[in-house]
Every structure is written in C-alpha cells, then in structure tokens.
Design an enzyme around this catalytic site. Structure first.
Site, PDB file in Angstrom:
ATOM      1  N   ASP A  83      -5.697  -4.500  -1.915  1.00 30.03           N
ATOM      2  CA  ASP A  83      -7.057  -3.954  -2.035  1.00 30.03           C
ATOM      3  C   ASP A  83      -7.099  -2.618  -2.766  1.00 30.03           C
ATOM      4  O   ASP A  83      -8.181  -2.068  -2.999  1.00 30.03           O
ATOM      5  CB  ASP A  83      -7.689  -3.814  -0.646  1.00 30.03           C
ATOM      6  CG  ASP A  83      -6.921  -2.850   0.251  1.00 30.03           C
ATOM      7  OD1 ASP A  83      -5.906  -2.275  -0.204  1.00 30.03           O
ATOM      8  OD2 ASP A  83      -7.335  -2.670   1.409  1.00 30.03           O
TER       9      ASP A  83
ATOM     10  N   ASP B  84      11.705   1.919  -7.395  1.00 31.55           N
ATOM     11  CA  ASP B  84      10.374   2.352  -7.864  1.00 31.55           C
ATOM     12  C   ASP B  84       9.911   3.592  -7.114  1.00 31.55           C
ATOM     13  O   ASP B  84       8.876   4.169  -7.459  1.00 31.55           O
ATOM     14  CB  ASP B  84       9.349   1.222  -7.733  1.00 31.55           C
ATOM     15  CG  ASP B  84       9.273   0.660  -6.330  1.00 31.55           C
ATOM     16  OD1 ASP B  84      10.317   0.224  -5.803  1.00 31.55           O
ATOM     17  OD2 ASP B  84       8.179   0.664  -5.746  1.00 31.55           O
ATOM     18  N   ASN B  85      10.643   4.003  -6.104  1.00 26.50           N
ATOM     19  CA  ASN B  85      10.299   5.233  -5.397  1.00 26.50           C
ATOM     20  C   ASN B  85      11.292   6.348  -5.706  1.00 26.50           C
ATOM     21  O   ASN B  85      11.414   7.307  -4.945  1.00 26.50           O
ATOM     22  CB  ASN B  85      10.229   4.978  -3.892  1.00 26.50           C
ATOM     23  CG  ASN B  85       9.021   4.126  -3.525  1.00 26.50           C
ATOM     24  OD1 ASN B  85       8.013   4.130  -4.231  1.00 26.50           O
ATOM     25  ND2 ASN B  85       9.125   3.382  -2.436  1.00 26.50           N
TER      26      ASN B  85
ATOM     27  N   ASP C 289       6.581   9.092  -2.364  1.00 26.57           N
ATOM     28  CA  ASP C 289       6.290   7.997  -1.449  1.00 26.57           C
ATOM     29  C   ASP C 289       6.605   8.379  -0.003  1.00 26.57           C
ATOM     30  O   ASP C 289       7.694   8.121   0.506  1.00 26.57           O
ATOM     31  CB  ASP C 289       7.043   6.706  -1.824  1.00 26.57           C
ATOM     32  CG  ASP C 289       6.352   5.505  -1.188  1.00 26.57           C
ATOM     33  OD1 ASP C 289       5.988   5.615  -0.003  1.00 26.57           O
ATOM     34  OD2 ASP C 289       6.162   4.490  -1.866  1.00 26.57           O
TER      35      ASP C 289
HETATM   36  P1  AMP Z   1       4.991   1.338  -1.993  1.00 27.47           P
HETATM   37  O1  AMP Z   1       5.553   0.600  -0.828  1.00 27.47           O
HETATM   38  O2  AMP Z   1       3.890   2.302  -1.629  1.00 27.47           O
HETATM   39  O3  AMP Z   1       6.043   1.956  -2.842  1.00 27.47           O
HETATM   40  O4  AMP Z   1       4.262   0.233  -2.883  1.00 27.47           O
HETATM   41  C1  AMP Z   1       4.938  -0.789  -3.544  1.00 27.47           C
HETATM   42  C2  AMP Z   1       4.024  -1.452  -4.528  1.00 27.47           C
HETATM   43  O5  AMP Z   1       2.922  -2.068  -3.874  1.00 27.47           O
HETATM   44  C3  AMP Z   1       3.431  -0.516  -5.568  1.00 27.47           C
HETATM   45  O6  AMP Z   1       3.343  -1.204  -6.776  1.00 27.47           O
HETATM   46  C4  AMP Z   1       2.063  -0.224  -4.995  1.00 27.47           C
HETATM   47  O7  AMP Z   1       1.150   0.177  -5.982  1.00 27.47           O
HETATM   48  C5  AMP Z   1       1.700  -1.549  -4.389  1.00 27.47           C
HETATM   49  N1  AMP Z   1       0.732  -1.411  -3.294  1.00 27.47           N
HETATM   50  C6  AMP Z   1       0.945  -0.836  -2.090  1.00 27.47           C
HETATM   51  N2  AMP Z   1      -0.167  -0.897  -1.334  1.00 27.47           N
HETATM   52  C7  AMP Z   1      -1.113  -1.513  -2.060  1.00 27.47           C
HETATM   53  C8  AMP Z   1      -2.481  -1.874  -1.836  1.00 27.47           C
HETATM   54  N3  AMP Z   1      -3.096  -1.612  -0.691  1.00 27.47           N
HETATM   55  N4  AMP Z   1      -3.135  -2.489  -2.830  1.00 27.47           N
HETATM   56  C9  AMP Z   1      -2.531  -2.768  -3.996  1.00 27.47           C
HETATM   57  N5  AMP Z   1      -1.253  -2.466  -4.276  1.00 27.47           N
HETATM   58  C10 AMP Z   1      -0.548  -1.848  -3.325  1.00 27.47           C
HETATM   59 MG    MG Z   2       5.901   3.531  -4.071  1.00 28.71          MG
END
Ligand code: AMP
Ligand code: MG
Length: 491
Positions: free
Chosen positions: A121, A250-251, A260
C-alpha cells in the site's frame, strides 16, 4: 548559495527511477519536527506554523523545484536474491543542496504506492515512523553515521496491517539512498547495463576525494570506500549494543549511513546472542553476526563490480578479493579503538584480550546492563560515581568489583595523557540510549494523541553523554515486565 532541490540522480535516465508524485492524504497533522536539522539544511519552511509546509511534508502539495521520483533497486533479502525491489513506499523529493553546497536526499517515506510497491500500500503505520524518528536521531547524537528524520506527520488515514493502525509519513534525510542493492539491480538483474554510469555517479557523489587522489578504476575506489565505511559503521554498532535486525543488501547504503530502522533495537542487559526481530528466526542478523554479514554484503558488491575492475576476469577477481579481505582487519582496528576508549585504555593490544573477554563474560553471566556497566567504568575512573544518578540505576556485583581491580591495575600502565584518556571515557560511554521500552512507550502515547512525552524523549536524547535531572527515568534498565524482546518491521 541558495538552498534548494537538484535532481542529478533523476537525470541519469529512466532506467534508474520513475517519476512519482506522493499520494495526497486526508488530514495531515504534525507529530514531530526537527528544527535543528532544518537549520543545518538551510530549510526555511516550518510545518508548525505554516499549513502549506505541513501539506508538502504530507505529500499533499509539491515543494518548489521538487520533482519526486521512486528509485529502483534489487537486493538479497535474508540471503535470497530478489531481482527487483525499489522505493515501494518512499518518494524522493529531490537532492537538497544546503547553503554550504552539501547534497542530501530528501524522501517522504510512507507517501503512497509507487511503480515498485509490488502490491503493497506504500504506507506506514505511526509506530514504525516514530521508531525511525527516535532511533535515527539518537544514532546521530551518539555519533553514528545515519539517515535522519526531519519530520513525522500523521496522515489521518488508517493503515491495515495485523490490525488497523493510524498512518504516518516520515521525512527522511540521507547523504543518498544508493545501496548495494542499487548496484545489484544493474549488475545482476540488468546484466551489467548502466552499472558503469551508476558507479561513476556514486563515486563522484560520495568518494570524489579518493577518486582524485588515486589513479584506479572508479569501481575500485567504490569498493575500497565502502569497505572502510562498513567496517567503521559496524564497529560502532557493536560497541553500542545496536542490533539492526534486517541487514539485507538493499539496507546497506554505499555512503555508509545506517538505514532502515525497522526491527532494530538496542540491548539493555548484555546478551552476546541478541536478536530481536520477529522475522529473523535463524538469527542471521543477530548482534554477533553483524560484522560478518556486512562483510558478506561487501562481497556481493565486489562481485557486481568485477567487470568494471578489469577486463581480465582473473585479474579483476584478484583485485576485488584483496579489498574484500581487508575488511576484517579494518573492522578489528575500529572495534579495538572503540574498546580502548570505552575502557579508558591508551590502546587495546593482544595482552588485553583476556581482560576484555572476562568483562563481557561477566556482563553476560550477571545479566548486567551494557550501557550502564560501561558508564559505571567511566564514573569509577573519574571518581565521580557519587555525583551521578548511577548508584540508583546500577549496582556493581562483587564479580565486577573484583574485575575492576584488575582493570585499574591495567589502567596504571596507560601511556599518554591520563586526562585525555579519562575524558574519552565520557564521550564513548553514553548515559542515554533509545531503549526499547522507551520507544514503545513513545509509540503508545503518540497513538493515543499525547505528544508531550515523546517530545521530551527526543529532547533528552540530544545530550546522550551527560547526566541530567530526571535521568533515573530516562537512563534506567527496563523492569522485567517492561522488557521488549521482540520487534517487528512494520512493512
Ligand atoms: P524494507 O523491509 O523496509 O527494507 O522493505 C523492503 C522492500 O519492500 C522495499 O522495496 C520497500 O519499499 C518495500 N515495502 C515495504 N513496505 C511496503 C509497503 N507498505 N508498500 C509497498 N512497498 C513496501
Ligand atoms: Mg529497506
């Protein structure tokens, strides 16, 4: 120079990002505003008094000269390659140039879906926004390289997770958001297309001085620079007891800032296996594994860069391997330097290994608070314990008092300026860290509409190396029933 937005990354071309305006929200309300960061950026707007500024930070109104984009990247998540991720819930408003000409990415995180949302979302609940605000700003005041938080704004709209939660948007500031995963996207997913353009860009933006000083391929400059950044960064995390929790490629930012703040947590009592993240069942990203996992992330970067290091594959491999192999020694050097400062020693040598090991063993077996135990050393060395709230917060058990005799003996052998060494003890051993139970209380109160307490927590965090009135509350270890042992990433 007038501060304002620039867009060099967007100009690299459509392979790198997609234009993406934030999605408006119904009822923005300011939660937190970071005036000192705004001042440092030369940011003249103030959402406390200006409704248009608040609208801009909620994604409801464009800022002058901002052309928002979402960027693409890939990444290994828990060791598995995901060929396409990207800013799924963040839009990059642009690169902000400060009056001094320093360049920062400014992102709205939680500002709605993008081309890379993969069905998500694009939003964020209030909880993770408050956590990121508090912990990233605390990291900054503790001296750890990190992305920062300029504002937190409630959207007035619900976000559906395990339950329905109020939504919020964080304004995040970073030297850049370029990651190991960004390089992976071009090197691995796109088979090498545009990776040279990306590497040149990153080196120009973050490693310009090193590039000018040496006559070597940009990819080598990048790999060497990132090797040093990672080694330095993780050493600092380790001594503070910080567990990042989701060290996917990616982090891992190429500029060396922590990013992150999902399932992250600081240890209270010292636990040599500390792991808080609810999704990290194998403990891949547990505290003791962080130095090794960042080495692994560095090796992934190295592999992506091979074709740019040398046309001859074997020669490229050799150069890359040599740089990657330097990481453990670099980490060790930074870690030893921190331990020396934190223990009030002139330097840490092989001969100090047993003393340091027995200190950590003692912390673990006695279940002592990591932060308070180190601060106790600082106050002991300075003979200042009775002038602090520490006796109310921390009781040294007999085993620690015994250990301290050996430690004081070792300190007598210090060479160099004793007052500088004891002063370093104060600046390396904080009184205040963003403890999990404090962060949790801040989230609960913010959700219930009470912002006063979270603001005082932010204020107290500004001076993490001194004692202040009220510290019996801010600096104490959690009671057993307050302990937060599991954290959630909130995506
Ligand atoms: P993260 O775990 O925050 O590093 O996110 C990993 C990936 O999932 C990244 O590409 C984020 O942009 C995507 N992502 C995380 N939460 C959401 C969300 N609520 N809606 C869309 N993409 C998300
Ligand atoms: Mg991230």
């Amino acid at each position: 120079m007038l501060p304002g937005f620039d867009h060099t990354y967007a100009r690299l071309g459509p392979a790198f990002s997609t234009p993406q305006a934030p999605d408006p929200v119904s009822e923005p309300k300011l939660l937190l505003w970071n005036q000192s960061l705004a001042d440092a950026l030369g940011w003249s707007g103030d959402p406390q008094s200006d409704s248009e500024q608040l609208a801009a930070l909620a994604g409801n109104m464009p800022l002058p000269d901002s052309h928002p984009i979402a960027t693409v990247y890939a990444g290994h998540q828990f060791g598995q390659y995901n060929p396409q991720l990207g800013d799924g819930r963040a839009t990059l408003l642009g690169e902000w140039l400060t009056p001094a000409g320093t360049r920062f990415d400014i992102q709205l995180k939680g500002a709605g879906p993008t081309a890379y949302s993969r069905g998500g979302d694009g939003r964020s609940p209030i909880g993770p926004v408050i956590r990121e605000y508090l912990v990233s700003e605390a990291m900054h005041t503790l001296g750890v390289p990190t992305t920062r938080a300029l504002a937190a704004v409630a959207t007035g709209e619900p976000v559906v997770r395990n339950q329905i939660e109020p939504g919020a948007i964080l304004t995040r500031v970073a030297s850049s958001h370029l990651r190991v995963g960004t390089v992976q996207f071009f090197a691995m997913t796109r088979g090498g297309d545009d990776v040279a353009a990306l590497v040149n860009y990153v080196v120009d933006r973050h490693f310009g001085a090193a590039a000018e000083a040496g006559d070597q391929p940009a990819a080598v400059t990048l790999l060497e620079g990132v090797c040093e950044h990672f080694a330095r960064l993780v050493a600092h995390w380790q001594v503070l007891g910080f567990v990042h929790g989701v060290l996917n490629t990616d982090n891992a930012l190429l500029c060396g800032q922590t990013i992150d703040y999902g399932p992250c947590a600081f240890m209270d009592h010292f636990d040599p296996k500390a792991c808080f993240s609810s999704i990290d069942r194998q403990g891949r990203y547990a505290w003791p594994n962080q130095p090794g996992i960042m080495h692994w992330n560095l090796a992934v970067l190295a592999e992506c860069l091979l074709p740019l290091i040398n046309e001859d594959a074997e020669a490229a491999q050799q150069v890359a391997q040599e740089i990657v192999d330097r990481y453990p020694a670099r980490f060790h050097a930074h870690h030893q330097r921190w331990l020396a400062a934190k223990l009030g020693l002139d330097a840490v040598t092989e001969a100090d290994g047993a003393l340091i090991q027995s200190f950590h063993e003692l912390l673990a077996t006695e279940g002592l608070d990591l932060t308070l135990a180190f601060r106790w050393l600082a106050e002991m060395a300075n003979d200042s314990l009775d002038h602090t709230p520490l006796p109310d917060l921390f009781t040294a058990p007999p085993a620690l008092l015994n250990w301290a005799d050996d430690w004081q003996t070792r300190r007598k052998a210090n060479k160099g300026d004793p007052s500088a060494i004891t002063a370093a003890l104060y600046s390396a051993n904080p009184t205040i860290i963003p403890r999990n139970h404090l962060v949790q209380k801040a989230i609960d109160l913010t959700e219930s509409g009470d912002l006063a307490w979270v603001k005082s927590l932010v204020d107290r965090g500004q001076r993490p190396f001194e004692w202040q009135a009220g510290d019996v509350e801010w600096a104490r270890s959690p009671e057993p029933e307050e302990r937060v042992t599991r954290t959630f990433c909130g995506t």
